[in-house]
Design a protein around this motif. Structure first.
Motif, short mmCIF file in Angstrom:
data_model
loop_
_atom_site.label_atom_id
_atom_site.label_comp_id
_atom_site.label_asym_id
_atom_site.label_seq_id
_atom_site.Cartn_x
_atom_site.Cartn_y
_atom_site.Cartn_z
N HIS A 83 -13.00 1.29 2.58
CA HIS A 83 -12.42 2.25 3.57
C HIS A 83 -13.56 3.56 3.50
O HIS A 83 -13.99 4.23 2.47
CB HIS A 83 -11.18 2.89 3.35
N ASP A 118 -9.10 0.90 -2.00
CA ASP A 118 -10.18 0.15 -1.29
C ASP A 118 -11.52 0.67 -1.03
O ASP A 118 -11.36 1.60 -0.01
CB ASP A 118 -9.22 -0.51 0.30
N SER A 122 0.65 -1.24 -0.03
CA SER A 122 0.07 -0.05 -0.14
C SER A 122 1.11 1.28 0.12
O SER A 122 2.15 1.33 0.40
CB SER A 122 -0.98 0.27 1.42
N CYS A 162 -5.38 2.05 2.53
CA CYS A 162 -6.34 1.67 1.72
C CYS A 162 -5.85 1.89 -0.21
O CYS A 162 -6.79 1.60 -0.72
CB CYS A 162 -7.62 2.15 1.97
#
Lengths: 679, 73
Positions: B22, B19, B3, B69
């Motif tokens: 999130h 992501d 990440s 994320c």
């Protein structure tokens, strides 16, 4: 010239992402400037202005908060975005002017795409092309207009070049829209999912790639030469150059965002702001104080020693003075903060302090409001609007009254002056610094305790987030900064003024009646002393004194009596009133030395009513200092807190929590110190 | 998967996805952290949080948990 089709003058909304030069443009267009904030609250405030006469175009201009996207993140944001679609007062805008940073096309065109999707009539004000030019690149206005489908006008924020042209385009656009009938914007919601958003960005990147061109040489575009000069070999290199960060900013950030040096500079800057709030403002504040003092005594001697003379002098003039005395400090604070914001440092400061603050339920963006709280809680609470998360914003507002505001300074000066003789001024300085550290530490403790029980206090639940652009450093635009500071001071005066003056009048009434004409022995006294003695007698027989005697049982455990109680009640107008109120109640008639010294002399002689026990001792004075650290004794703060939090819950909690904290800790301090053997 | 939070000072990476679970995901995309973009970690604040990234020609600071994320290639 306004078209004959319009019955009312056109309504233009100014919109733009943060750091896109929107505020500067608003300043050019309206001449006066209102501080716009990055996020609206339930208390969204709009800045509205008429476009300046010199542009020869009559229109209402609404400055909306800087937003990244038309899709709201929270309920609060929804309120302000809805107002862009259909303003509660002005309706649907005839035109939306949107500022776009030419060097940030690939980010700023998102809002443009959404506005087009929502079918708004838009006009782009392209800013900061000079930054792009430095990289040897430029935007092709023709191509951009064609690809986006709206007019684009280049604006130079440094000198206002292009503003006139922008307004001519605005006029034309509005006229065309009128000719073809009105339009109705539609809410965009189909960009709500990630894949749609990613698609929009792909289109934007394509547009950016097409419109960014090497700088023209003469009238012909000399691609080859430019490519050679700039070492542009292919499309990717071109894109890389567009997205290259400002190298000067990067170098500065090596220090200012450094884990150790960055933090050190941060604290030096904060300390600098802090000292200048006091040192720069102090002489001006004294001037205001003296001026209103003279005005009041002149009015009093002109109108005579009667109720209306006293009302005008001590009710109205003194009340107005106690509002205006804080204006210099607020102006200085906002000037400095404005300069820091405009240079781009404020965002960095927020980043540096975010982690420690997030541990106690606050946000990096809480630090400006907290800092402002050292000048005055009112502008501080207004500044808290920049915190997007509601819970963090409420918590910030909650602890602001604990920041040692400047109204407490005269009180501390008097109380510390009582503890230490003038020859030990350095000791007094240390104690004062300790009070500041103590009050700041208490606010941290209170914030973390409330954060632990947050569900009970502040039910708002939403995602805590910190996403903040750190714009390239630049020279601050002083006219914009000065305008903002002026507006902040005006806002303070409008919000706090009526409350402080109104309460001064009520308090004047309570201290003047019913014993308005007391009998005193005037033998051997000069006129000033007679008036002073009359005042004191009047006060001790007044409603306020009755009120004070009513709270005598509360004052007794603190080692104090009703007279201090009256002064504490009076301090609700503004804390510094405590000092003048003490002067009255202890019948300070000596005017041969500075007021503070006379009060201290009177305080030293004072005994608890009906006993021989000294009223003011080391313990009770320390107790009083602690009382002032915690107690929420400011009606204006309560009123603004109610307005900013949208209800009575938080201000009432603040009043109860802080005032009982003050009472309990004063009780513990006074009695604890006595147990330790202090007088 | 790597990440954005795993980058070192001065290290670059290319975003593959953000992501969606999130809560800040949409805002992260909106400020310009979209798949395909190259980002560079410029500096970390004290306690390594927040982190400032160069993205699309500007510098953006985000919290570490938000950087986590952003998945990289």
């Amino acid at each position: 010239m306004i078209t004959e089709f319009t019955e009312k003058i056109p309504f233009i909304t100014l919109l733009g992402p943060p750091n896109s030069g929107k505020t500067t443009l608003f300043n050019y267009l309206s001449g006066k400037n209102y501080k716009t904030v990055n996020y609206p609250g339930a208390t969204v405030e709009y800045s509205i202005a008429r476009i300046l006469k010199k542009y020869n175009f009559e229109a209402n201009l609404l400055d909306s908060p800087g937003i990244i996207s038309l899709i709201p993140e929270s309920l609060d944001e929804k309120v302000s975005i809805n107002a862009i679609y259909n303003h509660p007062k002005y309706g649907i805008p005839d035109l939306v002017i949107i500022t776009v940073d030419a060097s940030q096309l690939s980010r700023h065109l998102l809002l443009v795409s959404q506005l087009i999707e929502a079918k708004f009539k838009i006009l782009i004000a392209l800013t900061m092309t000079d930054i792009l030019n430095k990289k040897g690149l430029d935007v092709s206005i023709n191509k951009l207009e064609k690809l986006i489908g709206c007019n684009v006008v280049r604006i130079d924020g440094r000198n206002g070049k292009g503003v006139d042209q922008l307004l001519r385009a605005a006029e034309e656009n509005i006229q065309n829209a009128k000719t073809y009938g009105g339009y109705q914007p539609v809410m965009v919601d189909n960009m709500n999912n990630s894949s749609a958003l990613i698609e929009v960005f792909k289109k934007i990147e394509e547009i950016e790639h097409n419109v960014i061109v090497p700088i023209k040489h003469g009238n012909n575009i000399d691609f080859n030469n430019a490519n050679k000069q700039l070492n542009i070999l292919n499309v990717d290199a071109d894109k890389k150059l567009t997205h290259k960060l400002d190298s000067t900013s990067l170098r500065i950030d090596k220090i200012l965002l450094h884990k150790v040096w960055g933090l050190a500079v941060f604290f030096i800057i904060m300390a600098g702001i802090f000292t200048s709030i006091f040192w720069l403002a102090a002489p001006i504040m004294n001037l205001v104080d003296d001026l209103f003092g003279y005005l009041a005594s002149d009015a009093f001697s002109y109108l005579g020693n009667n109720w209306y003379g006293d009302f005008i002098a001590n009710g109205i003039i003194t009340g107005t003075g106690s509002v205006l005395v804080f204006v210099p400090q607020i102006l200085i604070l906002f000037l400095i903060l404005g300069v820091l914001e405009d240079t781009g440092y404020l965002a960095r400061g927020a980043m540096l302090i975010d982690k420690p603050l997030s541990k106690i339920g606050l946000n990096g963006r809480s630090f400006v409001p907290m800092l402002s709280g050292f000048a005055c809680a009112i502008p501080a609470m207004l500044a808290a609007r920049t915190i997007p998360n509601k819970r963090e914003r409420l918590l910030t507002i909650f602890i602001i009254p604990l920041m040692s505001c400047s109204a407490r300074l005269p009180v501390y000066a008097l109380l510390i002056g009582f503890l230490f003789p003038a020859s030990k001024a350095w000791l007094a300085g240390i104690i004062l610094a300790a009070i500041y550290v103590f009050s700041t530490a208490s606010s941290i403790v209170v914030a973390s305790v409330i954060n632990k029980f947050r569900s009970e206090f502040l039910i708002e639940k939403n995602n805590s987030s910190f996403i903040l652009e750190l714009p390239a450093y630049r020279k601050p635009k002083l006219s914009v900064v000065a305008n903002n500071a002026y507006h902040s001071a005006k806002l303070y005066f409008k919000k706090a003024g009526p409350i402080i003056i109104g309460f001064s009048i009520v308090l004047w009434f309570l201290t003047y009646f019913p014993n308005s004409n007391p009998d005193i022995k005037t033998k051997g006294l000069n006129q000033d002393q007679v008036i002073q003695l009359q005042k004191s007698e009047r006060l001790s027989g007044s409603y306020a004194a009755e009120l004070g005697r009513g709270i005598q049982p509360l004052m007794k455990p603190l080692g104090l009596d009703w007279r201090v109680g009256v002064s504490l009640i009076s301090a609700f107008t503004a804390r510094e009133v405590f000092v003048s109120s003490l002067a009255l109640i202890f019948k300070v008639t000596d005017n041969t030395q500075p007021l503070q010294n006379s009060i201290i002399d009177a305080m030293r002689k004072a005994t608890i009513d009906g006993t021989n026990q000294r009223l003011f001792t080391t313990s009770t004075i320390i107790g009083l200092i602690i009382f002032f650290v915690f107690a929420l004794q400011c009606l204006s703060t309560i009123a603004v807190s109610k307005k900013e939090t949208g209800g009575w819950k938080i201000p009432m909690l603040q009043l109860i929590v802080f005032t009982s904290m003050a009472y309990v800790s004063t009780f513990i301090a006074v009695n604890g110190l006595r147990l330790l053997g202090l007088p | 998967m790597k990440s954005a939070a795993d980058l070192k000072n001065g290290e670059k990476g290319i975003i593959v996805s953000v992501d969606e679970n999130h809560p800040s995901a949409r805002r992260i995309l909106e400020v310009g952290f979209t798949p395909g973009q190259e980002i560079e970690l410029i500096t970390k604040s004290i306690f390594s949080d927040p982190i400032a990234y160069a993205v699309r020609g500007t510098l953006i600071a985000i919290r570490k948990n938000e950087a986590e994320c952003i998945k990289l290639l």
